[in-house]
Design an enzyme around this catalytic site. Structure first.
Site, short mmCIF file in Angstrom:
data_model
loop_
_atom_site.label_atom_id
_atom_site.label_comp_id
_atom_site.label_asym_id
_atom_site.label_seq_id
_atom_site.Cartn_x
_atom_site.Cartn_y
_atom_site.Cartn_z
N LYS A 37 0.85 -1.21 0.00
CA LYS A 37 0.00 0.00 0.00
C LYS A 37 0.88 1.25 0.00
CE LYS A 37 -0.22 -0.51 4.97
NZ LYS A 37 -0.94 -1.06 6.12
N TYR A 240 17.04 29.46 8.59
CA TYR A 240 15.91 30.10 9.28
C TYR A 240 16.07 30.03 10.79
CZ TYR A 240 12.98 30.25 5.04
OH TYR A 240 12.45 30.52 3.82
C1 LIG Z 1 -0.04 -1.99 6.70
C2 LIG Z 1 -0.57 -3.27 7.16
C3 LIG Z 1 0.29 -4.37 7.33
C4 LIG Z 1 1.80 -4.26 7.27
O1 LIG Z 1 2.24 -3.77 8.51
P1 LIG Z 1 3.80 -3.50 8.84
O2 LIG Z 1 3.77 -3.01 10.24
O3 LIG Z 1 4.23 -2.45 7.88
O4 LIG Z 1 4.53 -4.77 8.66
C5 LIG Z 1 -0.28 -5.60 7.61
N1 LIG Z 1 -1.62 -5.72 7.75
C6 LIG Z 1 -2.47 -4.69 7.63
C7 LIG Z 1 -3.93 -4.90 7.81
C8 LIG Z 1 -1.97 -3.43 7.35
O5 LIG Z 1 -2.82 -2.39 7.25
#
Ligand SMILES: *Cc1c(COP(=O)(O)O)cnc(C)c1O
Length: 339
Positions: A37, A240
């Protein structure tokens, strides 16, 4: 003519593949998937999928149908959409080879009606109170063709937290009651909690990309160019807010990278950049598109490329951002190189 990029994001696909193998081994007999994702945590989902499919990964996860539609998944691999099917998405979902992870009773009812008998995944909430059916809702699943039952851990990165055992116990009870081909609970940190957490399929994300868990290799490398080299006199300030004052005559290099590129402002006066063999400290505040480093004594000239230190645990601790935020925040001004 495309203007040349003055920022580079190098993605080490061999390290990515090796991290997947490591997480797959740690999960024992469970199949090992990959969360891709948010464009593969900012590193490019298509390239990540290609690299991981090449070493045997067959289960990929995105959050949305837009992400699913944009992704090329090789034949024989499976793509699941973690947010399920929301209002207005059913036509897209039915036309897609990807599978929804249904997470509310209303989504389950809509899926049943739109595509009787077609397989889906289901998310069960076992105490995180984010997405998923409550154990009290399980009746709505009767007769549904479920491929994979999922749940998600709230505290996997805290191995001693009693919530982990409570969630795996609650999930085990659901798995015993609801017929499905597979069960899946563990994210990256969940895999490291041991065999009770692996079930049939794991869903690592951050560990693949070099963060979150011990023993994984860095995947993302950042390089920026020196736009200007200058000599700052003792007592003069940089950036800054004039937060850094030169204690001695100092040679600085100004780099074309800033917080708009995901280099955290929290690394102002804390980060480091590599020039040849030397580690050069960031001096002054990181601004939107620029920052300065102390390169006194190093051989640095205008136009040089310098490698930024972006070790995820260190950068997270120093900046106050999570490792997830550091990766997904990298911005759009990089040219990405996969090697
Ligand atoms: C993002 C996600 C993962 C992966 O989690 P990590 O902590 O990045 O390994 C697994 N399962 C679900 C449902 C997620 O939303």
């Amino acid at each position: 003519m495309t203007p040349p990029a003055n920022l580079r994001l190098t993605i080490d696909t061999a390290a990515l593949a090796e991290n997947w193998r490591r997480l797959a081994r740690a999960g024992g007999s469970a199949a090992c998937g990959a969360a891709v994702k948010a464009d593969g945590y900012g590193l490019g989902a298509d390239a990540v999928v290609a690299a991981l499919a090449g070493v045997g990964c067959r289960d990929f996860f995105v959050a949305t149908w837009a992400e699913a539609a944009a992704l090329r998944v090789p034949a024989g691999a499976r793509l699941a959409v973690l947010h399920g099917v929301q209002d207005g998405e059913m036509r897209m979902a039915l036309a897609s080879p990807a599978v929804p992870v249904l997470c509310t009773p209303r989504q389950v009812a809509a899926w049943r009606e739109a595509s009787p008998g077609r397989a889906c995944d289901v998310m069960i909430d076992t105490g995180m109170n984010r997405l998923g059916l409550a154990p009290a809702d399980l009746g709505v699943l009767d007769g549904l063709a479920i491929d994979t039952l999922h749940s998600h851990l709230a505290c996997a990165d805290a191995p001693g937290d009693p919530m982990n055992a409570a969630q795996s116990g609650a999930f085990r009870a659901v798995v015993a009651r609801v017929p499905a081909r597979r069960a899946s609970l563990a994210n990256s940190a969940g895999i490291m909690l041991g065999p009770d957490f692996a079930f049939d399929l794991t869903r690592p994300g951050i560990g693949l990309y070099g963060g979150g868990v011990a023993g994984v290799a860095a995947v993302a490398g950042l390089e920026a160019r020196v736009i200007q080299v200058r000599d700052v006199t003792a007592g003069a300030s940089v950036g800054y807010g004039a937060t850094w004052t030169a204690p001695r005559p100092t040679r600085t290099a100004v780099l074309n990278i800033g917080y708009a590129d995901g280099y955290p402002r929290g690394l102002s006066n804390r980060g480091t950049v590599h020039a040849g063999g030397a580690a050069c400290p960031v001096v002054g505040r990181v601004s939107m598109d620029l920052m300065a480093v102390d390169v006194t004594g190093a051989d640095v000239a205008e136009g040089d490329w310098l490698r930024l230190d972006f070790d995820l645990p260190t950068a997270a601790a120093a900046s106050g951002h999570s490792q997830y935020e550091l990766l997904t925040g990298l911005g759009h001004r990089y040219s990405r190189r996969y090697q």
